[in-house]
Design a protein around this motif. Structure first.
Motif, PDB file in Angstrom:
ATOM      1  N   LEU A 195      -4.379   8.784   3.837  1.00 40.15           N
ATOM      2  CA  LEU A 195      -5.063   7.569   3.410  1.00 40.15           C
ATOM      3  C   LEU A 195      -4.028   6.530   3.007  1.00 40.15           C
ATOM      4  CD1 LEU A 195      -7.744   9.198   1.060  1.00 40.15           C
ATOM      5  CD2 LEU A 195      -7.935   8.719   3.508  1.00 40.15           C
ATOM      6  N   MET A 196      -4.379   5.264   3.183  1.00 36.98           N
ATOM      7  CA  MET A 196      -3.541   4.189   2.664  1.00 36.98           C
ATOM      8  C   MET A 196      -4.261   3.560   1.483  1.00 36.98           C
ATOM      9  SD  MET A 196      -0.731   4.329   4.282  1.00 36.98           S
ATOM     10  CE  MET A 196       0.039   2.839   3.635  1.00 36.98           C
ATOM     11  N   ILE A 197      -3.564   3.552   0.358  1.00 38.20           N
ATOM     12  CA  ILE A 197      -4.150   3.156  -0.911  1.00 38.20           C
ATOM     13  C   ILE A 197      -3.563   1.821  -1.350  1.00 38.20           C
ATOM     14  CG2 ILE A 197      -4.366   3.783  -3.346  1.00 38.20           C
ATOM     15  CD1 ILE A 197      -3.827   6.736  -2.355  1.00 38.20           C
ATOM     16  N   ASP A 198      -4.438   0.892  -1.703  1.00 36.77           N
ATOM     17  CA  ASP A 198      -3.982  -0.358  -2.291  1.00 36.77           C
ATOM     18  C   ASP A 198      -3.552  -0.068  -3.727  1.00 36.77           C
ATOM     19  OD1 ASP A 198      -3.788  -3.357  -2.194  1.00 36.77           O
ATOM     20  OD2 ASP A 198      -5.212  -3.154  -3.832  1.00 36.77           O
ATOM     21  N   LYS A 199      -2.238  -0.180  -3.987  1.00 33.56           N
ATOM     22  CA  LYS A 199      -1.702   0.260  -5.273  1.00 33.56           C
ATOM     23  C   LYS A 199      -2.281  -0.531  -6.449  1.00 33.56           C
ATOM     24  CE  LYS A 199       2.735  -0.035  -4.295  1.00 33.56           C
ATOM     25  NZ  LYS A 199       3.250   0.099  -2.927  1.00 33.56           N
ATOM     26  N   GLY A 210     -14.697   4.830  -2.424  1.00 35.49           N
ATOM     27  CA  GLY A 210     -13.316   4.822  -1.981  1.00 35.49           C
ATOM     28  C   GLY A 210     -12.352   4.395  -3.068  1.00 35.49           C
ATOM     29  N   GLN A 211     -12.807   4.451  -4.292  1.00 41.43           N
ATOM     30  CA  GLN A 211     -11.982   4.056  -5.426  1.00 41.43           C
ATOM     31  C   GLN A 211     -11.289   5.282  -6.013  1.00 41.43           C
ATOM     32  OE1 GLN A 211     -11.701   0.791  -6.588  1.00 41.43           O
ATOM     33  NE2 GLN A 211     -10.120   1.564  -7.961  1.00 41.43           N
ATOM     34  N   GLN A 269      -5.316  -6.769   8.728  1.00 40.48           N
ATOM     35  CA  GLN A 269      -6.395  -6.133   7.960  1.00 40.48           C
ATOM     36  C   GLN A 269      -7.688  -6.942   8.059  1.00 40.48           C
ATOM     37  OE1 GLN A 269      -4.779  -5.430   3.995  1.00 40.48           O
ATOM     38  NE2 GLN A 269      -2.869  -4.696   4.915  1.00 40.48           N
ATOM     39  N   MET A 328       0.846  -1.193   0.000  1.00 38.86           N
ATOM     40  CA  MET A 328       0.000   0.000   0.000  1.00 38.86           C
ATOM     41  C   MET A 328       0.883   1.245   0.000  1.00 38.86           C
ATOM     42  SD  MET A 328      -3.448  -0.536   2.190  1.00 38.86           S
ATOM     43  CE  MET A 328      -3.045  -1.517   3.627  1.00 38.86           C
ATOM     44  N   VAL A 329       0.296   2.332  -0.403  1.00 32.36           N
ATOM     45  CA  VAL A 329       1.033   3.583  -0.468  1.00 32.36           C
ATOM     46  C   VAL A 329       0.205   4.670   0.219  1.00 32.36           C
ATOM     47  CG1 VAL A 329       0.085   4.147  -2.751  1.00 32.36           C
ATOM     48  CG2 VAL A 329       2.262   5.140  -2.039  1.00 32.36           C
ATOM     49  N   SER A 360      -1.383   8.349   0.822  1.00 29.21           N
ATOM     50  CA  SER A 360      -1.807   9.489   0.002  1.00 29.21           C
ATOM     51  C   SER A 360      -0.837  10.657   0.169  1.00 29.21           C
ATOM     52  CB  SER A 360      -3.220   9.919   0.390  1.00 29.21           C
ATOM     53  OG  SER A 360      -3.276  10.299   1.752  1.00 29.21           O
ATOM     54  N   GLN A 378      -7.844   1.037  -4.667  1.00 32.18           N
ATOM     55  CA  GLN A 378      -8.874   1.156  -3.640  1.00 32.18           C
ATOM     56  C   GLN A 378      -8.264   1.751  -2.373  1.00 32.18           C
ATOM     57  OE1 GLN A 378     -12.187   0.180  -4.067  1.00 32.18           O
ATOM     58  NE2 GLN A 378     -12.580   1.106  -2.068  1.00 32.18           N
ATOM     59  N   ILE A 379      -8.961   2.721  -1.780  1.00 29.31           N
ATOM     60  CA  ILE A 379      -8.517   3.217  -0.479  1.00 29.31           C
ATOM     61  C   ILE A 379      -8.859   2.186   0.574  1.00 29.31           C
ATOM     62  CG2 ILE A 379      -8.748   5.027   1.243  1.00 29.31           C
ATOM     63  CD1 ILE A 379      -9.507   6.873  -1.090  1.00 29.31           C
ATOM     64  N   ALA A 380      -7.876   1.747   1.294  1.00 38.74           N
ATOM     65  CA  ALA A 380      -8.070   0.687   2.272  1.00 38.74           C
ATOM     66  C   ALA A 380      -8.339   1.259   3.661  1.00 38.74           C
ATOM     67  CB  ALA A 380      -6.852  -0.224   2.306  1.00 38.74           C
ATOM     68  N   TYR A 381      -7.531   2.240   4.048  1.00 40.39           N
ATOM     69  CA  TYR A 381      -7.634   2.799   5.396  1.00 40.39           C
ATOM     70  C   TYR A 381      -7.504   4.325   5.365  1.00 40.39           C
ATOM     71  CZ  TYR A 381      -7.113  -1.808   7.553  1.00 40.39           C
ATOM     72  OH  TYR A 381      -7.312  -3.106   7.962  1.00 40.39           O
ATOM     73  N   TYR A 404     -11.786  -4.879   1.556  1.00 34.45           N
ATOM     74  CA  TYR A 404     -11.546  -4.108   0.332  1.00 34.45           C
ATOM     75  C   TYR A 404     -10.823  -4.968  -0.705  1.00 34.45           C
ATOM     76  CZ  TYR A 404      -6.627  -3.706   1.588  1.00 34.45           C
ATOM     77  OH  TYR A 404      -5.330  -3.998   1.875  1.00 34.45           O
ATOM     78  N   SER A 452      -5.233  -2.213  -6.817  1.00 30.74           N
ATOM     79  CA  SER A 452      -6.642  -2.006  -7.163  1.00 30.74           C
ATOM     80  C   SER A 452      -7.016  -0.534  -7.223  1.00 30.74           C
ATOM     81  CB  SER A 452      -7.534  -2.705  -6.132  1.00 30.74           C
ATOM     82  OG  SER A 452      -7.396  -2.083  -4.863  1.00 30.74           O
ATOM     83  N   TRP A 465       1.454  -2.856   9.598  1.00 31.59           N
ATOM     84  CA  TRP A 465       0.049  -3.238   9.538  1.00 31.59           C
ATOM     85  C   TRP A 465      -0.511  -3.119   8.124  1.00 31.59           C
ATOM     86  CZ3 TRP A 465      -3.374   0.410   7.821  1.00 31.59           C
ATOM     87  CH2 TRP A 465      -2.934   1.737   7.836  1.00 31.59           C
ATOM     88  N   TYR A 466       0.006  -2.138   7.358  1.00 27.35           N
ATOM     89  CA  TYR A 466      -0.566  -1.908   6.022  1.00 27.35           C
ATOM     90  C   TYR A 466      -0.099  -2.957   5.008  1.00 27.35           C
ATOM     91  CZ  TYR A 466       3.915   0.466   5.998  1.00 27.35           C
ATOM     92  OH  TYR A 466       5.242   0.760   6.155  1.00 27.35           O
ATOM     93  N   GLU A 467       0.810  -3.811   5.444  1.00 27.68           N
ATOM     94  CA  GLU A 467       1.204  -4.930   4.582  1.00 27.68           C
ATOM     95  C   GLU A 467       0.829  -6.261   5.235  1.00 27.68           C
ATOM     96  OE1 GLU A 467       5.365  -4.178   4.282  1.00 27.68           O
ATOM     97  OE2 GLU A 467       5.161  -2.896   2.520  1.00 27.68           O
ATOM     98  N   TRP A 504      -6.729   6.002 -13.293  1.00 29.45           N
ATOM     99  CA  TRP A 504      -5.788   5.390 -12.360  1.00 29.45           C
ATOM    100  C   TRP A 504      -5.229   4.068 -12.881  1.00 29.45           C
ATOM    101  CZ3 TRP A 504      -2.828   6.026  -8.230  1.00 29.45           C
ATOM    102  CH2 TRP A 504      -2.439   4.916  -7.494  1.00 29.45           C
TER     103      TRP A 504
END
Lengths: 109, 109
Positions: free
Chosen positions: B26-30, A33-34, B95, A1-2, A4, B34-37, B107, B32, B88-90, A57
């Motif tokens: 925000l933490m983004i799933d690269k 949330g996309q 999750q 994850m990355v 924002s 999709q915003i995860a958290y 997600y 998809s 945690w984000y990995e 994206w």
């Protein structure tokens, strides 16, 4: 994850490793949330248009070794992309045209 | 849609309009997009824990009249939430636990 906080300003490269520009910000669909679009800025390098361009994206993939995103978008694609108005991010017709133009499946389905 | 440049720092309110804290990032799933958290910071108001807490994105909804996000997360939920490590984000196990804990669908499916 990355995060924002790290995405804005991230460099974007071509498939051959040329630096194309950077991500200015992302546009997020609040309901799902996309991430719908990355708004990229180009410096005119390789003939890519200067200024900001909304890019779906799904046209970007993250490359950990480069520390940036990679895209296969070409100069021809950018210059021929559907034009957008001030409210493009609320304009489903524009979004349909641009997603169709770049050949990626809609984020809203 | 909302810009990633505007989300960081956005205020978060309870269902009854109390100010709870704000979104740090925000933490983004690269893969998809999709915003995860949303990583929220709380100032200890209403007894909510100080510091940063990862909260599933689906627990937040944007309220245009407030100009911020609204959540039904309670103090009890926050203090009882699954603990998280530095990665945690990995950590899909974390999750899974946190999404299950907050009662929202994953997600990543």
């Amino acid at each position: 994850m990355v995060s924002s906080a790290d995405v804005n300003g991230t460099e974007v490269y071509s498939r051959t490793g040329d630096h194309l520009g950077e991500i200015d910000h992302l546009m997020i669909d609040k309901l799902s949330g996309q991430i719908a679009y990355a708004v990229m800025t180009f410096g005119g390098f390789l003939g890519l248009g200067e200024g900001s361009h909304p890019v779906p994206w799904k046209k970007l993939s993250y490359d950990t070794s480069l520390g940036g995103f990679v895209t296969d978008i070409t100069q021809e694609q950018l210059t021929g992309a559907p034009t957008w108005g001030d409210n493009w991010y609320e304009d489903r017709d524009y979004q349909r045209r641009s997603y169709d133009y770049y050949g990626v499946s809609p984020y809203w389905l």
